[in-house]
Every structure is written in structure tokens, then in C-alpha cells.
Design a protein around this motif. Structure first.
Motif, short mmCIF file in Angstrom:
data_model
loop_
_atom_site.label_atom_id
_atom_site.label_comp_id
_atom_site.label_asym_id
_atom_site.label_seq_id
_atom_site.Cartn_x
_atom_site.Cartn_y
_atom_site.Cartn_z
N ALA A 7 1.94 17.70 -6.59
CA ALA A 7 2.30 17.38 -5.20
C ALA A 7 1.57 16.13 -4.73
CB ALA A 7 1.97 18.57 -4.30
N GLN A 8 0.32 16.01 -5.10
CA GLN A 8 -0.43 14.81 -4.72
C GLN A 8 0.17 13.56 -5.36
OE1 GLN A 8 -4.42 15.70 -5.88
NE2 GLN A 8 -4.88 16.89 -4.03
N GLN A 9 0.60 13.68 -6.59
CA GLN A 9 1.22 12.52 -7.25
C GLN A 9 2.54 12.14 -6.58
OE1 GLN A 9 1.48 13.67 -11.33
NE2 GLN A 9 -0.74 13.51 -11.69
N ASP A 10 3.33 13.16 -6.17
CA ASP A 10 4.58 12.87 -5.47
C ASP A 10 4.31 12.17 -4.15
OD1 ASP A 10 5.96 14.04 -7.52
OD2 ASP A 10 6.17 15.99 -6.52
N ALA A 11 3.31 12.67 -3.42
CA ALA A 11 2.97 12.04 -2.15
C ALA A 11 2.51 10.59 -2.36
CB ALA A 11 1.88 12.85 -1.45
N GLU A 12 1.75 10.38 -3.37
CA GLU A 12 1.28 9.03 -3.67
C GLU A 12 2.44 8.11 -4.05
OE1 GLU A 12 -1.64 6.10 -3.93
OE2 GLU A 12 -1.77 8.18 -3.19
N ARG A 13 3.41 8.64 -4.80
CA ARG A 13 4.56 7.84 -5.17
C ARG A 13 5.40 7.46 -3.96
NH1 ARG A 13 5.98 10.85 -8.79
NH2 ARG A 13 7.44 12.19 -7.65
N GLU A 14 5.64 8.40 -3.03
CA GLU A 14 6.40 8.08 -1.82
C GLU A 14 5.65 7.09 -0.94
OE1 GLU A 14 9.44 8.88 -1.21
OE2 GLU A 14 9.62 10.09 -3.04
N LEU A 15 4.34 7.26 -0.88
CA LEU A 15 3.54 6.32 -0.09
C LEU A 15 3.64 4.91 -0.66
CD1 LEU A 15 1.55 5.92 2.24
CD2 LEU A 15 -0.30 6.53 0.67
N ASN A 16 3.62 4.79 -1.95
CA ASN A 16 3.75 3.47 -2.57
C ASN A 16 5.13 2.87 -2.30
OD1 ASN A 16 1.18 3.61 -3.64
ND2 ASN A 16 1.87 4.54 -5.56
N ARG A 17 6.16 3.72 -2.30
CA ARG A 17 7.50 3.22 -2.00
C ARG A 17 7.60 2.70 -0.57
NH1 ARG A 17 12.10 7.45 -3.16
NH2 ARG A 17 11.17 7.17 -5.23
N ALA A 18 7.01 3.44 0.39
CA ALA A 18 7.00 3.00 1.78
C ALA A 18 6.24 1.68 1.93
CB ALA A 18 6.40 4.07 2.67
N ARG A 19 5.16 1.54 1.20
CA ARG A 19 4.39 0.30 1.28
C ARG A 19 5.20 -0.88 0.74
NH1 ARG A 19 -1.22 2.89 -1.13
NH2 ARG A 19 -1.90 3.90 0.82
N ARG A 20 5.94 -0.65 -0.33
CA ARG A 20 6.77 -1.74 -0.87
C ARG A 20 7.87 -2.14 0.13
NH1 ARG A 20 6.35 1.34 -5.63
NH2 ARG A 20 8.44 2.21 -5.28
N TYR A 21 8.50 -1.15 0.79
CA TYR A 21 9.53 -1.46 1.78
C TYR A 21 8.95 -2.24 2.95
CZ TYR A 21 13.18 -0.85 5.29
OH TYR A 21 14.13 -1.08 6.25
N ALA A 22 7.77 -1.82 3.42
CA ALA A 22 7.13 -2.53 4.53
C ALA A 22 6.82 -3.97 4.15
CB ALA A 22 5.86 -1.80 4.94
N GLN A 23 6.41 -4.17 2.92
CA GLN A 23 6.13 -5.53 2.49
C GLN A 23 7.41 -6.37 2.44
OE1 GLN A 23 4.16 -5.04 -1.26
NE2 GLN A 23 2.21 -4.35 -0.35
N GLN A 24 8.53 -5.76 2.01
CA GLN A 24 9.80 -6.50 1.99
C GLN A 24 10.26 -6.88 3.40
OE1 GLN A 24 12.51 -3.97 -0.10
NE2 GLN A 24 11.48 -4.26 -2.10
N VAL A 25 10.17 -5.92 4.36
CA VAL A 25 10.55 -6.21 5.75
C VAL A 25 9.68 -7.29 6.34
CG1 VAL A 25 10.73 -5.24 8.07
CG2 VAL A 25 11.55 -3.93 6.09
N LEU A 26 8.40 -7.19 6.09
CA LEU A 26 7.47 -8.18 6.62
C LEU A 26 7.77 -9.56 6.04
CD1 LEU A 26 4.98 -8.84 8.32
CD2 LEU A 26 3.57 -8.22 6.33
N ALA A 27 8.07 -9.62 4.76
CA ALA A 27 8.39 -10.92 4.15
C ALA A 27 9.68 -11.50 4.75
CB ALA A 27 8.52 -10.76 2.64
N ARG A 28 10.70 -10.63 5.00
CA ARG A 28 11.94 -11.11 5.59
C ARG A 28 11.69 -11.64 7.01
NH1 ARG A 28 14.52 -6.72 5.52
NH2 ARG A 28 15.19 -6.92 3.35
#
Length: 370
Positions: A278-299
Motif C-alpha cells: 500500500a505504501q508503494q502504491d501511494a508513493e507511485r500515485e504521488l509521483n504521478r501527481a508530481r509529474r503532472y504538476a510539473q507539466q502544468v507548471l511548464a505549460r
């Protein structure tokens, strides 16, 4: 030719070369000291000293070979027994024994009094059964001969390793962890190492266990197992061990601690694995959200940069820039609609071109169906 001699005392008779009987005449053997019965074949032949009877010897095989050895019959001279062992003598007539004893004593003195201590080694000297008298460093050293003085040499720079098997240790959040580790150490003071503690190796293990339990108790189970707090634990254990051993005067330097394994107890392994998943799943989703935020910020940063460039052009030619912005905006909006608006004199402002086109399509299809 004379007849053959009978071993039993009577001469054999036989024909001579010319056919006549040869040898002694027939008859009984002459009587006398030398012929008083059948002759023993084991006795020496002939009668020495003018016919005197030789001493008889036993016919027993054991008696005959009793005085024989691998070198032949043993001889005894005079009234004594076998030959005596005598030490070689010098040319002048003296014995070599004192000189040999003196040579052995000299060799013993040299080998037990001279000590070569290699680089990285040290030696302690005890006298009369254990009284400490000093220490030798690398080089050639001299002491009283053994057993007056005893020199014990040890390698003091060699890194030694002690493996500690798996132990259950309580963490700071009241959980248990199976933990194994290894200790690297060397001798810092040979005198203290040899004479201060009864069992230095066991002392190293006990000090390590005490320091490890204290350090793990400051961490949570997650930090211990995941490895985030492992480096801090290893350094804390080393420092605490060194403090304990210095307090004992052990003469030991702790070089490092290495944790080999950190696992949850077997009774809770399955539940712990679920938690980790469960901790690994949470970490994976958190990393995905961070990547999306970085893409929006770059745009957004790219759009802001483009607006700044347009604003710079607008300041140079405001009218042209406004018209261009208007055209580009209307083009972007109207390109997504199905209506056409024409703004010109004498032309209907709104023409439903889609409906007109559909009407034409329907009229052309009707005759084909009739």
C-alpha cells in the motif's frame, strides 16, 4: 678316494676307484673320547687341542639364535656384556659433551632472547609467569631468555570482523524487527587488550548489542526496514560502542558497523508485506501527481513567456497587435463552430450553410429514390 664321513660318527664305506673297498676297514667305530656315540651334527667338527672333547652346546634352535643379531653373532669380550656407548672424544682426549651442551645453550639463548617485531605488530613482555614488564614496538628487540620472560606478539592494525546473528530488537514505535549486523574493529592498545579484560571478544559483542538496541529504539520500524535510518543507526552504534569500550579500558578501536538484514518477525510478515504494498502504491500515485504538476507548471510558464513577447510587440505597434490578436482569437473560436458569419454590406449577416447543404443533399437524393 676315502669314503665320505658319516655325520653320525661312523665313516662310510664304498668302493675305491679301482674296485677294492676303500677307507677304513669294516667294524665298529673305535672307542675313545672322541667317539663315544653318535655325533651331534650341530657341534663344531674336529676335536681341538689334541683330541680334547669340545664343550657341547644346546641343539635348541632358540638357544642357537638367541645371541645372533642382524649384524651376525654377538661377541662378548672379557667378563662384560655387550658394547657400551661412548661419546666421541676430541683429538686431545677430552669429551665433546660440554661443548655440545654449551652450543645448545647458546642457540636457546639467541632464539628466546631476540625478537623481531614486524611493522603493524606489537608485543608485550611478561616475566616469571605473568608479571607485565613492558612492550615492544616494530624492530629488533631483546629480552631475558625463556622461561624467564615470555613475549606475546599481536597484529594491531589488522581489521577484525565479528558477525552477530539475527536478533529481535524493539523499535521506537513498539514494533519488533529481526536484525543482524557485523562489527569491524582492531587493537588500539595491546597492553590494555591483553590484560584489562578477561574476554575482549565477548566484550565487543556485548557492547555492540547494547549500542544497537539503544539506537534502534530511537527509530521507527519503517525507517529501520526501508533503509532510510540505517546509516544513522550504524553511526550511532559505532559511537556508543566506542564510548562503552573506552570506559572499560578495552584498548579496542571500533572501525564501523554494517547492518546486514532488517526484516519483520515471521508472525507478521504477510501483514507487513500488505502495508508495504500500500505504501508503494501511494508513493507511485504521488509521483504521478508530481509529474503532472510539473507539466502544468511548464505549460503555464511557456504561455507566460509567450504573452510577455506579445506584450513587447504590442508596445511597439499597439494597433497592429490588437488587430492581429483579434483575428487570431476569432479564428480560434469560430473554427470550432458549424456556422459562418459574414460582416459585409448587401450580404445576409447569417447564412446557415450547414442547413442549406443538408437541404441540397436531401433534394438530390429524393429523385433517385422515386
Amino acid at each position: 678316494m676315502a669314503g665320505k664321513k658319516n655325520p653320525w660318527g661312523k665313516p662310510s664305506r664304498g668302493p675305491s676307484r679301482d674296485g677294492d673297498a676303500g677307507g677304513e676297514p669294516e667294524g665298529d667305530a673305535p672307542t675313545g673320547d672322541n667317539n663315544d656315540g653318535p655325533r651331534n651334527p650341530w657341534l663344531p667338527g674336529g676335536a681341538p687341542n689334541g683330541g680334547r672333547k669340545p664343550p657341547r652346546r644346546s641343539a635348541s634352535i632358540e638357544d642357537i639364535f638367541k645371541n645372533r643379531g642382524p649384524e651376525g653373532p654377538r661377541r662378548s669380550g672379557g667378563g662384560g656384556g655387550g658394547p657400551t656407548l661412548r661419546f666421541p672424544q676430541r683429538p686431545g682426549g677430552g669429551s665433546w659433551l660440554p661443548i655440545a651442551l654449551a652450543g645448545v645453550a647458546a642457540v636457546w639463548l639467541i632464539f628466546s632472547s631476540v625478537h623481531f617485531v614486524q611493522p603493524g605488530e606489537a608485543a608485550t613482555v611478561t616475566r616469571f609467569g605473568g608479571k607485565y614488564v613492558g612492550q615492544f614496538g616494530p624492530g629488533t628487540n631483546f629480552s631475558a631468555p625463556y622461561p624467564i620472560s615470555v613475549v606475546d606478539t599481536e597484529n594491531v592494525i589488522e581489521i577484525r570482523t565479528e558477525e552477530v546473528p539475527t536478533k529481535l530488537i524493539l523499535t521506537g514505535d513498539q514494533n519488533l524487527v529481526d536484525l543482524s549486523y557485523s562489527i569491524r574493529w582492531n587493537i588500539k592498545d595491546l597492553t590494555l587488550f591483553q590484560f584489562q579484560l578477561a574476554d575482549p571478544i565477548e566484550t565487543v559483542r556485548e557492547a555492540a548489542e547494547t549500542a544497537m538496541r539503544s539506537s534502534v529504539a530511537e527509530k521507527t520500524l519503517d525507517s529501520v526496514i526501508s533503509g532510510e535510518g540505517r546509516a544513522d543507526i550504524q553511526e550511532n552504534v559505532r559511537m556508543r560502542m566506542q564510548s562503552i569500550l573506552d570506559g572499560y579500558g578495552a584498548g579496542i578501536a571500533v572501525q564501523g558497523i554494517e547492518i546486514d538484514k532488517t526484516d519483520p518477525p515471521e508472525s507478521v510478515v504477510e501483514a507487513f508485506n500488505d502495508v508495504l504494498a500500500a505504501q508503494q502504491d501511494a508513493e507511485r500515485e504521488l509521483n504521478r501527481a508530481r509529474r503532472y504538476a510539473q507539466q502544468v507548471l511548464a505549460r503555464a510558464e511557456g504561455d507566460a513567456e509567450a504573452f510577455n513577447q506579445i506584450y513587447a510587440e504590442y508596445r511597439l505597434a499597439p494597433e497592429v497587435t490588437r488587430r492581429r490578436l483579434y483575428y487570431e482569437t476569432m479564428e480560434a473560436v469560430l473554427s470550432r463552430t458549424d456556422k459562418t458569419v459574414i460582416d459585409a454590406d448587401g450580404v445576409t449577416p447569417y447564412i446557415p450553410l450547414r442547413e442549406v447543404e443538408r437541404g441540397r443533399t436531401g433534394q438530390s437524393a429524393a429523385p433517385a429514390g422515386q
